[in-house]
Every structure is written in structure tokens, then in C-alpha cells.
Design a protein around this motif. Structure first.
Motif, PDB file in Angstrom:
ATOM      1  N   VAL A  16       0.808  -1.214   0.000  1.00 49.00           N
ATOM      2  CA  VAL A  16       0.000   0.000   0.000  1.00 49.00           C
ATOM      3  C   VAL A  16       0.845   1.270   0.000  1.00 49.00           C
ATOM      4  CG1 VAL A  16      -1.837   1.250   1.206  1.00 49.00           C
ATOM      5  CG2 VAL A  16      -1.847  -1.243   1.189  1.00 49.00           C
ATOM      6  N   ASP A  17       1.989   1.248   0.682  1.00 50.08           N
ATOM      7  CA  ASP A  17       2.819   2.446   0.765  1.00 50.08           C
ATOM      8  C   ASP A  17       3.254   2.875  -0.638  1.00 50.08           C
ATOM      9  OD1 ASP A  17       4.226   4.481   2.170  1.00 50.08           O
ATOM     10  OD2 ASP A  17       6.085   3.390   1.804  1.00 50.08           O
ATOM     11  N   PRO A  39      -0.970  11.463   0.442  1.00 50.64           N
ATOM     12  CA  PRO A  39       0.418  11.767   0.818  1.00 50.64           C
ATOM     13  C   PRO A  39       1.139  12.568  -0.264  1.00 50.64           C
ATOM     14  CG  PRO A  39      -0.102   9.451   1.240  1.00 50.64           C
ATOM     15  CD  PRO A  39      -1.239  10.010   0.450  1.00 50.64           C
ATOM     16  N   ALA A  40       1.951  13.529   0.161  1.00 55.27           N
ATOM     17  CA  ALA A  40       2.755  14.306  -0.789  1.00 55.27           C
ATOM     18  C   ALA A  40       3.617  13.358  -1.608  1.00 55.27           C
ATOM     19  CB  ALA A  40       3.631  15.300  -0.035  1.00 55.27           C
ATOM     20  N   GLY A  41       3.768  13.673  -2.884  1.00 53.18           N
ATOM     21  CA  GLY A  41       4.590  12.851  -3.756  1.00 53.18           C
ATOM     22  C   GLY A  41       3.882  11.655  -4.362  1.00 53.18           C
ATOM     23  N   ASP A  66       1.184  21.035  -9.270  1.00 54.61           N
ATOM     24  CA  ASP A  66       1.101  22.184  -8.361  1.00 54.61           C
ATOM     25  C   ASP A  66       0.681  21.774  -6.949  1.00 54.61           C
ATOM     26  OD1 ASP A  66       1.802  23.795 -10.473  1.00 54.61           O
ATOM     27  OD2 ASP A  66      -0.220  24.591 -10.825  1.00 54.61           O
ATOM     28  N   ALA A  67      -0.067  20.675  -6.838  1.00 51.51           N
ATOM     29  CA  ALA A  67      -0.552  20.215  -5.537  1.00 51.51           C
ATOM     30  C   ALA A  67       0.501  19.394  -4.782  1.00 51.51           C
ATOM     31  CB  ALA A  67      -1.821  19.396  -5.709  1.00 51.51           C
ATOM     32  N   GLY A  68       1.656  19.197  -5.401  1.00 54.08           N
ATOM     33  CA  GLY A  68       2.722  18.458  -4.728  1.00 54.08           C
ATOM     34  C   GLY A  68       2.714  16.968  -4.990  1.00 54.08           C
ATOM     35  N   PHE A  69       1.988  16.562  -6.037  1.00 56.74           N
ATOM     36  CA  PHE A  69       1.945  15.160  -6.412  1.00 56.74           C
ATOM     37  C   PHE A  69       2.733  14.949  -7.717  1.00 56.74           C
ATOM     38  CE2 PHE A  69      -2.294  15.975  -4.326  1.00 56.74           C
ATOM     39  CZ  PHE A  69      -1.897  15.510  -3.083  1.00 56.74           C
ATOM     40  N   ALA A 279      -8.737   8.063  -0.777  1.00 53.32           N
ATOM     41  CA  ALA A 279      -7.601   8.430   0.066  1.00 53.32           C
ATOM     42  C   ALA A 279      -7.922   8.262   1.542  1.00 53.32           C
ATOM     43  CB  ALA A 279      -7.183   9.867  -0.232  1.00 53.32           C
ATOM     44  N   GLU A 280      -9.125   8.636   1.942  1.00 55.43           N
ATOM     45  CA  GLU A 280      -9.500   8.488   3.344  1.00 55.43           C
ATOM     46  C   GLU A 280      -9.672   7.024   3.717  1.00 55.43           C
ATOM     47  OE1 GLU A 280     -12.931  10.987   3.760  1.00 55.43           O
ATOM     48  OE2 GLU A 280     -11.715  12.798   4.091  1.00 55.43           O
ATOM     49  N   TRP A 281     -10.138   6.218   2.759  1.00 55.65           N
ATOM     50  CA  TRP A 281     -10.245   4.780   3.015  1.00 55.65           C
ATOM     51  C   TRP A 281      -8.857   4.194   3.267  1.00 55.65           C
ATOM     52  CZ3 TRP A 281      -8.014   0.475   1.118  1.00 55.65           C
ATOM     53  CH2 TRP A 281      -8.551  -0.741   1.535  1.00 55.65           C
TER      54      TRP A 281
END
Length: 291
Positions: A16-17, A39-41, A66-69, A279-281
Motif C-alpha cells: 500500500v505504501d 500523501p505528498a509525492g 502544483d498540488a505536490g503530487f 484516500a480516506e479509506w
């Protein structure tokens, strides 16, 4: 296995990571809504659908950056009308810092709209690296493809990986989603037996309505009989309910750990139920594993 049972923590984290997610070109609001939960990235794939245009795709890729992804724009080979259209798309992506990683796929049209009849044709064109592409994701089909023979799928997978290697481009294999871990782990083993060591991202749906999941399964030729969906964790008799990939991920994490030479295997979430919900899941699933 109990639906809420989880494997050892390292097994889950390896899978998952560093997960990736997918969005459409018009879902920038959904991306921004989910931003704090991702998570960023994180790698965010941006689709190349027939009802989206160049500006929409580039705007979405820029928003991801722009959102850091990490943007991974899709290139649909059979939707490209010309080489100049491919070059324009890549040039626009490069201008917004979104051309280093792309996903090249054949695409839906049965008849090509231009010179590229497959993802392999785009890869072989030599155009990609002219615009700063360093990594190319390609499609994998553990349960086959409704319109392409298994022999052709394996042949093209091998040729695409070989071509990318010859061009010094990194490869990633991104699979169609599945409900059953058995064909997925069997397919991963077969890929490794061919000497292909590219990282594999196994597609799985984020939490979504059962009826919606089944609709996408039918569209892509994914097995969805009663036995398989029960194993996944929902019932065909409760089409109004929702389902998440808890059991699928739990089982897959154990199988990957048990499989010799599985190599790098991570998850890619198809966000049929929305990016924020997915993402919240993931956050809640990992929290439960850690508890």
C-alpha cells in the motif's frame, strides 16, 4: 479469511505504501478536495478520455504537479490523430513540468484515429524522450482483455518492455482492476518468469457503490460472478450497497509475500467512488492495520 483480518504490517506497507491513484481530466475539484488526505509525492494518473480535450488534460496534469503530487498523464494511442498531436500534447505537458512520467495505452477505439494502432507504436516512434519522458507505464491484464487474445497481450507486453529498455526508459506495468487475487498473483508470476522485472502496480477499485463497480467490470471484461465477488467482499444480492477492497488487499499482500521473486508490487487505485473517499479509506485501512 475474515473480512477485517489483516496480514503482518510489513506485508501491507510494501503493497500500500506509495500507492497511486487515478483521476479524469475534468476532476481537478476532486483532486483539490482530496489533497490533504493524499500523501505528498503520490503518483496521480490523468486519463485521456474521448470527452476530454487537450487543455483539460494539461490543466489537470498541472494541477497535480502544483498540488505536490507526481503527474502521470495518459496517452491513448488510437485516439491520436497525428504525430503532431502527440508532439503538441507532450510539449504542453513539458511546459507545465508533467512529461517525465506517462502511461501509454492502446485506448478504446477499435479503429485508430491516426498513425498509432497500439501503445507499442507510440513507444517505438522515438517521440517520447524528445519531450523529457523518462518513465513509461504500460498496461497489464491479469484477466485478459475482451478484444485482444492472450497471446497478443503477452507478445506486446514483452515487446514494449524490451523497447523501453533499449531506449533507456524506465518501465512500470499498471494492471486493469480485478476482484480476484488468484489470477493476479498467477499473472505476476508469469511476468517474472519472462524475465520482466519492471515494478507492477496492481489496479484495484477504491470504495464505491456495488452497482457502479459491476458496471465498470462489465465494461472492461472483468470476471464478476457470484463466487468471485463474494471472495472480494460483497454480494450480488445487495447492489445498493458499497464495497471496499479490504479483503482483496489483505489477501494480495499475503500472496505477494509468499510468492518467490514477485519483485516490486504496489497498488493503483481506480477512484470510481471519488478521490477523497479513496484516500480516506487508505488512511483508515492502514490505521486499522497498525492498531
Amino acid at each position: 479469511m475474515d473480512k477485517f483480518a489483516t496480514p503482518a504490517l510489513p506485508d501491507v506497507y510494501r503493497l500500500v505504501d506509495g500507492y497511486s491513484v487515478e483521476m479524469t481530466g475534468k476532476d481537478v475539484p476532486g483532486l483539490l478536495e482530496a489533497r490533504e488526505a493524499i500523501p505528498a509525492g503520490t503518483r496521480v494518473n490523468v486519463t485521456f478520455l474521448g470527452n476530454e480535450d487537450l487543455d483539460m488534460r494539461v490543466t489537470a496534469a498541472k494541477a497535480v504537479n502544483d498540488a505536490g503530487f507526481v503527474p502521470v498523464p495518459h496517452i491513448s494511442a488510437r485516439r491520436l490523430k497525428s504525430q503532431s498531436q502527440l508532439e503538441e500534447f507532450l510539449d504542453r505537458l513539458q511546459q507545465v513540468g508533467a512529461s517525465e512520467k506517462v502511461f501509454v495505452v492502446g485506448g478504446d477505439p477499435t479503429t485508430p484515429e491516426g498513425p498509432y494502432d497500439s501503445a507499442y507504436a507510440v513507444i517505438q516512434s522515438g517521440v517520447l524522450q524528445q519531450y523529457g519522458v523518462k518513465e513509461v507505464s504500460i498496461a497489464g491484464y491479469p484477466e485478459g482483455h475482451p478484444d485482444i487474445s492472450k497471446d497478443a497481450l503477452w507478445d506486446h507486453l514483452g515487446k514494449k518492455c524490451a523497447s523501453l529498455r533499449e531506449q533507456d526508459l524506465d518501465a512500470v506495468i499498471l494492471t486493469q482492476f480485478a476482484f480476484d487475487t488468484a489470477p493476479v498473483i498467477s499473472w505476476i508470476s508469469a511476468v517474472r518468469e519472462l524475465g520482466i522485472d519492471a515494478p507492477i502496480r496492481v489496479g484495484t477499485p477504491g470504495p464505491a457503490g456495488v452497482k457502479r463497480l459491476l458496471g465498470f467490470a462489465r465494461r472492461f471484461g472483468i470476471g464478476a460472478n457470484a463466487m468471485i465477488v463474494k471472495k472480494y467482499g460483497f454480494s450480488l444480492t445487495n447492489l445498493m450497497g458499497t464495497a471496499g477492497p479490504d479483503r482483496f488487499i489483505t489477501d494480495l499482500a499475503e500472496l505477494v509475500t509468499e510468492t518467490e521473486d514477485a519483485g516490486t508490487v504496489q497498488l493503483h487505485f481506480y477512484t470510481f467512488g471519488g478521490m477523497r473517499a479513496t484516500a480516506e479509506w487508505v488512511q483508515k485501512y492502514l490505521a486499522r492495520v497498525e492498531a
